[in-house]
Design an enzyme around this catalytic site. Structure first.
Site, PDB file in Angstrom:
ATOM      1  CB  ALA A  29      -0.939  -0.010   1.208  1.00 39.10           C
ATOM      2  CB  ILE A 100       3.250 -10.760   1.631  1.00 41.11           C
ATOM      3  CG1 ILE A 100       2.473 -11.601   0.625  1.00 41.11           C
ATOM      4  CG2 ILE A 100       4.696 -10.607   1.181  1.00 41.11           C
ATOM      5  CD1 ILE A 100       0.994 -11.643   0.831  1.00 41.11           C
ATOM      6  CG  ASP A 121       9.200  -1.590  -0.984  1.00 45.27           C
ATOM      7  OD1 ASP A 121       9.165  -2.813  -0.772  1.00 45.27           O
ATOM      8  OD2 ASP A 121       9.248  -0.748  -0.083  1.00 45.27           O
ATOM      9  CB  CYS A 162       7.190 -17.091 -13.199  1.00 46.48           C
ATOM     10  SG  CYS A 162       8.786 -17.691 -12.609  1.00 46.48           S
ATOM     11  CB  CYS A 177      39.664  -7.762   4.430  1.00 47.59           C
ATOM     12  SG  CYS A 177      39.972  -9.218   5.450  1.00 47.59           S
ATOM     13  CB  CYS A 482      11.950 -20.912 -14.777  1.00 50.01           C
ATOM     14  SG  CYS A 482      11.485 -19.994 -13.305  1.00 50.01           S
TER      15      CYS A 482
END
Lengths: 699, 546
Positions: A29, A100, A121, A162, A177, A482
């Site tokens: 949202a 989710i 996002d 997908c 390092c 995939c």
């Protein structure tokens, strides 16, 4: 005239009448999500679940228009639903303030939606939703924006590729390092301040495992030993932070440890500085007195710059009026003062304990950002690296992607249109609630008035060709290699506390064998994520229950064929619904279990684990290493890849300053061989993996 | 200094925090332009409020919605910025009220007067805005509006938006649009062919042989090229390498390597053109100098042209180039070397900016204009290699040969454009919109298109035969249709719901048009020049120049 008569006229009565009862899940949202939920409601969707785990921040308000200033810190999903409901009370809006990835949102839950719209996002959540939708067979509209760019992609198991069919670059990591001893670019100092120093002082202590891993991967053993000592000394300063009053004493002690003693200790490792410029220990008191000057060897080359950019003494500098406050250049002394004040605030917050026993870095937490700005700059100073402004540090430390209302508006409009097209093509085929796989790139002429099939398309907003703001191409078939959408998913309803791994695997293999008309079952290894659960000659776990193995609701159990003849089978675990008691059985499988298809011949082999005790690369990851050439071998249209490459390329060239991210990425690996500014730009792009994302990371 | 105050002064105020994500795109100068702007939007339609939403959120100064209509149930259904309770009330007042909730710092005004009377009685009012946006304005009113705004050379630009169902188009009317920061990929010259004295001295004083292998591998390629060019000239009677000698020049650079894997020397070879190409004023920039507004300054001249005039004068003197850019590209180097090089460029760039500023002051005094703020001079000089001046045209002044050309290249877009034009022409002729699904009205609209096409000299035979050149899918649509089919498909689509302002189309248009508005207001990025046609059935867009 009814309120939605236009929509009806345009969508046609059949599709339009389905919308009020179409169950839609909107994940996120934020920037896209706010626009999307508004558009979905206005388009006539009547049953929307809106999920987001984030709360509202002030920097959201330039585009997340369902939120007001008074809503800051409130849960996004709840406020968004409340604002939209005020306008359209007839729509059933179910807000969820949650993650989710929580197990309760399992395959059964995803199967409960007709379509899922992503407004996320971050890469991790996108991949998760993609996998759940592939497992559930629910159509997914994937989307993302970055600055002026954006894209929308309809995804459906077996019909289109997908999200994971095209591998996504993984975020860059640096050798321990480089971060801890030999930084050579501003980003190294920021990573050190944010991911090492900040957690050492305020967060959870998980340093040991880090160094173990570094030692295992063959980094300099003596240096790692030294770093271990350095870390144990932190326990002492951290204790002083909580006990010493006034904090000034602690502040001075920590400064001296980090910027004087630790650097002096590093200097004793003369080997390290044979081909590098050695760092200079900082002297707190003389900096504060305005008397500190860095050794000429370190600073002389930058003298021309130093006069303009950072005079080390009194902190008076001119900056133009259009510059923002936090774009001001900080003097060395400024940074020490900023270090003191931010340390003080953070220490008192830690003492109060209202936020728990530890603090985590958050780019929108001013104290935390101040602290990272100050400490990364002080380190930069010690190492002769260009210090940055707070504004620049925020962008790099927070992986900030520019975000504006206009792009989100365009993209969310396209998401709804693609969703309608997907639902429409489902209606056109069989009228079932779930759409059946549509032929990719279905080309049906548009006939007046409304007989045409609306084919879903991949759409992207391109800044590079101002004359063609939108680009689009047809959907692309799945990538045969995939490891996400080419797995065979079996939805398992069970009681994880009662069913053992062995029972379940047995049942699946038996069903599979009988479907093939054979008696014998194939040999398999069993994984959950990157854990090996069993192998043909290691079967101890088979007697344990799923709950015991941590493979309950929401998890996937992957069966990998030992001979690599057939593809992987993924068991999607969910609990048996309350309405369908299992009637004594501890599990229930679907009636139609098909054997998995043959594995494409030229896939890279997934390496079997050497020892069951050791964590190994998951089968998922091993298979993801798809080379571009594979697309030709397996018949994926090459042009689709080409187009995608082009899109990505545009993304990078248009992202404000024209940088070619691919090139920069290569350069950053060379390390230190690029300008600070360019390194920073490359880094920002790279950390997001060139995935178009919206707004601040919240997940 | 008190530590607490230091801390506070580094932290951004709430204004900066609110706009953080967009400031990273258009910077404080762009934001300031937005905050000073006044935008007039004609009609309170769903599309109009979607556009405004995307301007109010990033913080324009103020806006006015001009609309005398009252809210209908349909408005409340497709316009998010109207409420059920708004039905029957003024559409302008209600949508302004809801839009203002989005951002406290924006001012909004509802104007319920009749546009026709404003056009007749007080057209001056329209020119008081920074920008005017008109959505689905009736043809005759729009003609009047556009000619009034066009009539004043310094009048505001006008964005004309038309939409019906899933089809839409927009175009921007402006005389001339100047852009300081076009955000294009153009790279400024670093003058390696003619190094400024400090750079030349640095390159020549550096004892390459005395450096150890680490330092030698970190010499920036700028320095390598300047040195290599100098050495070449010494050996070739002061002459730079000619094109056919480039191979030898590269070989000379290669011989400078101490070790095979010195990437900085490899980079010097791939970037050799930077030393070879003669730095001049780019032809696109030189062309701007002859713009009448640049040549003839007076007290009404804009800062852009005053500075452009000064830039012209600057380039007439040694070294006959644009002012040096202070920003370096990505170079393989270590930080110390990089910063030193950066220091040299900054110092030289500052000196040249000072010289530019001196010339500018003379120009300002002579023209009698207000002095240009130093931040604006900074921005101008920083971007002087990518300045742009766009020439626009008046709305609806279609040019027939351009139309025929567009049909050949973008048949789908022209089809949609003609169908939308026919819709508005229908309304102008019949004082009503076509009835949804009416075959009779469809035929009338088709006739209008036919008449328009034949007036332009188009006939079926004049179709340009496909000569095998690749036509962009976006331009033809995903299906290979003839131009005729495109036209009738678009017209058929429109007649299904001629006045539908769909929320999804409105949302998308709101994004596109607000973005163009931001480009115009900030004078950053290059706005669309032509008619941008959007077809959301095929998810395609294209811009036609007609």
């Amino acid at each position: 005239m009814p309120r939605l008569s236009h929509c009806q006229a345009i969508l046609g009565p059949e599709l339009f009448s389905k919308l009020p009862s179409t169950r839609v899940l909107i994940v996120g949202a934020g920037g896209i999500g706010c626009e999307l939920v508004k558009n979905a409601v206005l388009a006539g969707f009547g049953d929307i679940t809106l999920l987001d785990l984030d709360t509202i921040d002030l920097s959201n308000l330039n585009r997340q228009f369902l939120f007001r200033k008074k809503d800051v810190k409130q849960p996004k999903a709840i406020i968004a639903a409340r604002t939209v409901s005020a306008f359209n009370p007839s729509c059933k809006l179910t807000p969820i303030h949650g993650n989710i990835k929580d197990p309760e949102y399992d395959v059964t839950w995803f199967k409960g939606f007709h379509i899922v719209l992503n407004a996320l996002d971050n890469l991790d959540a996108r991949r998760h939703v993609n996998r759940m939708c592939m497992a559930a067979g629910t159509p997914l509209i994937e989307s993302g924006t970055a600055g002026y760019l954006g894209q929308v992609q309809p995804l459906l198991k077996d019909a289109t590729e997908c999200f994971d069919c095209v591998p996504k670059p993984t975020p860059k990591s640096f050798p321990v390092c480089t971060i801890r001893s030999t930084p050579s670019a501003p980003i190294h100092c920021i990573v050190w301040a944010k991911s090492y120093l900040f957690p050492q002082l305020f967060g959870e202590d998980d340093d040991a495992s880090d160094l173990d891993a570094a030692a295992a991967s063959g980094e300099n053993a003596i240096e790692i030993d030294n770093l271990r000592q350095e870390a144990s000394a932190f326990k002492v300063v951290r204790a002083s932070l909580l006990s010493l009053d006034p904090t000034d004493v602690a502040s001075s002690a920590i400064f001296t440890k980090v910027f004087t003693h630790d650097i002096e200790r590093l200097l004793t490792m003369s080997d390290m500085w044979r081909s590098r410029k050695p760092p200079v220990p900082l002297d707190r008191d003389s900096i504060l007195a305005g008397a500190f000057s860095l050794l000429p060897a370190t600073v002389a080359p930058s003298a021309a710059d130093a006069s303009a950019k950072h005079s080390t003494t009194n902190g008076s500098q001119s900056h133009s009026s259009t510059k923002l406050k936090d774009q001001k250049d900080l003097t060395l002394r400024d940074n020490v003062l900023l270090f003191d004040s931010s340390l003080k605030s953070l220490a008192s917050r830690l003492k109060l304990g209202r936020e728990g026993k530890v603090l985590a870095f958050d780019k929108d937490d001013d104290d935390a950002l101040d602290f990272v700005t100050a400490t990364s700059n002080l380190r930069a100073w010690a190492y002769g690296i260009t210090p940055l402004t707070r504004w620049e540090v925020k962008e790099m430390a927070g992986n900030i992607i520019p975000a504006i209302a206009t792009t989100n508006a365009v993209i969310s409009g396209l998401i709804v249109i693609q969703a309608l097209q997907v639902l429409r093509s489902g209606l056109a085929s069989d009228g079932a609630t779930h759409i059946s796989p549509n032929t990719p790139k279905a080309v049906t002429p548009r006939h007046y008035p409304e007989k045409r099939l609306l084919a879903a398309r991949n759409v992207f907003l391109q800044g590079g060709r101002p004359s063609v703001p939108l680009g689009s191409f047809g959907t692309v078939p799945p990538n045969a290699g995939c490891s996400v959408c080419r797995e065979t998913y079996i939805h398992v309803q069970c009681d994880p506390g009662r069913v053992t791994l062995g029972t379940l695997v047995d049942a699946v293999l038996t069903a599979e064998a009988s479907a093939r008309g054979r008696e014998e079952r194939r040999e398999i290894s069993v994984y959950e994520a990157d854990r090996v659960l069993s192998e043909p000659d290691w079967d101890e776990n088979l007697h344990r229950t799923l709950a015991d193995l941590g493979c309950g609701k929401g998890k996937f159990i992957t069966l990998v064929d030992e001979d690599e003849v057939v593809g992987n089978v993924a068991l999607a675990i969910s609990e048996s619904p309350a309405t369908h008691p299992l009637q004594g059985l501890p599990y229930r499988l679907p009636v139609d279990i098909h054997p998995p298809p043959l594995r494409p011949a030229r896939l890279p082999r997934s390496s079997p684990p050497s020892s069951p005790l050791k964590q190994i690369t998951s089968p998922v990851k091993a298979n993801q290493k798809r080379l571009l050439a594979d697309s030709e071998i397996f018949g994926t249209p090459v042009n689709s890849s080409a187009k995608r490459v082009k899109t990505t390329h545009l993304v990078t060239t248009l992202n404000g300053d024209a940088v070619d991210a691919d090139v920069d990425m290569m350069k950053i690996q060379i390390g230190g061989a690029m300008s600070p500014t360019e390194a920073r730009e490359a880094q920002t792009l790279e950390e997001e993996g060139l995935v178009m994302v919206e707004g601040p990371a919240g997940f | 200094m008190d530590p607490a105050s230091t801390s506070k002064s580094e932290q951004p105020d709430s204004h900066t925090r609110r706009y953080d994500r967009q400031l990273r795109l258009w910077a404080a100068s762009g934001q300031q332009a937005l905050e000073l702007s006044r935008v007039l939007v004609i009609s309170g339609s769903a599309t109009s409020t979607s556009i405004l939403k995307n301007l109010v959120l990033p913080g324009i100064g103020q806006f006015t919605i001009l609309d005398s209509a009252r809210v209908t149930p349909q408005d409340a259904g497709n316009n998010f910025f109207l409420h059920r309770d708004s039905i029957g009330k003024s559409r302008a007042e209600e949508s302004v009220r809801f839009l203002l909730e989005l951002n406290d710092s924006v001012k909004g005004t509802a104007d319920t007067s009749d546009l026709a009377s404003i056009l007749d009685e007080r057209p001056q009012y329209l020119k008081s805005f920074t920008l005017v946006i008109a959505h689905n304005l009736r043809e005759l009113t729009l003609k009047k509006l556009s000619s009034i705004l066009w009539g004043d050379i310094s009048g505001p630009p006008l964005i004309v938006v038309r939409s019906a169902g899933f089809l839409a188009e927009f175009s921007i009317q402006f005389h001339e649009h100047t852009i300081m920061d076009s955000h294009t990929d153009d790279i400024p010259s670093y003058r390696l062919d003619n190094a400024f004295p400090a750079l030349a001295k640095h390159a020549l004083d550096l004892d390459f042989d005395a450096l150890d292998v680490t330092d030698h591998a970190h010499i920036p390629y700028f320095v390598i090229l300047v040195r290599a060019l100098h050495d070449w000239k010494q050996a070739h009677g002061g002459k730079a390498p000619e094109y056919k000698q480039l191979k030898d020049f590269k070989a000379q650079i290669l011989r400078m390597k101490k070790k095979e894997d010195e990437e900085n020397f490899d980079e010097a070879i791939t970037q050799v053109f930077k030393a070879y190409q003669k730095t001049t004023v780019p032809s696109e920039i030189r062309a701007l100098f002859s713009n009448p507004s640049c040549v003839n300054l007076d007290e009404s001249s804009s800062p852009f042209f005053v500075m452009l005039h000064a830039l012209d004068l600057f380039t007439r003197k040694e070294p006959y180039t644009l002012p040096l850019s202070p920003k370096l590209p990505d170079i393989k180097s270590d930080t110390v070397n990089y910063i030193h090089l950066q220091g040299l460029y900054k110092a030289q760039a500052n000196a040249e900016k000072a010289e530019f500023t001196r010339i500018l002051e003379e120009v300002v005094a002579k023209a009698g204009v207000a002095p240009v703020p130093s931040s604006v001079i900074d921005e101008f000089v920083r971007n002087c290699h990518q300045l742009k001046i766009l020439k626009g045209k008046q709305w609806d002044q279609d040019d027939n040969s351009a139309l025929l050309e567009a049909i050949a290249t973008n048949p789908a877009q022209v089809g949609t454009h003609l169908a939308l034009s026919a819709l508005f022409a229908f309304e102008a002729a019949h004082k009503r919109w076509p009835l949804p699904g009416s075959e009779a009205d469809l035929a009338v609209a088709q006739e209008w298109i036919d008449a328009k096409l034949s007036a332009a000299g188009w006939n079926e035979e004049s179709v340009v035969q496909d000569d095998g050149t690749q036509v962009d899918e976006a331009a033809t649509g995903p299906q290979s249709l003839t131009f005729r089919e495109h036209v009738s498909n678009a017209m058929g689509e429109i007649i299904r719901a001629p006045t539908a302002d769909l929320p999804t189309t409105a949302a998308l248009l709101g994004g596109f048009i607000a973005q163009e508005a931001i480009k115009l207001i900030t004078r950053q990025y290059v706005p669309i020049n032509g008619v941008c046609v959007i077809d959301l059935i095929s998810s395609t867009t294209g811009t036609i120049k007609i």
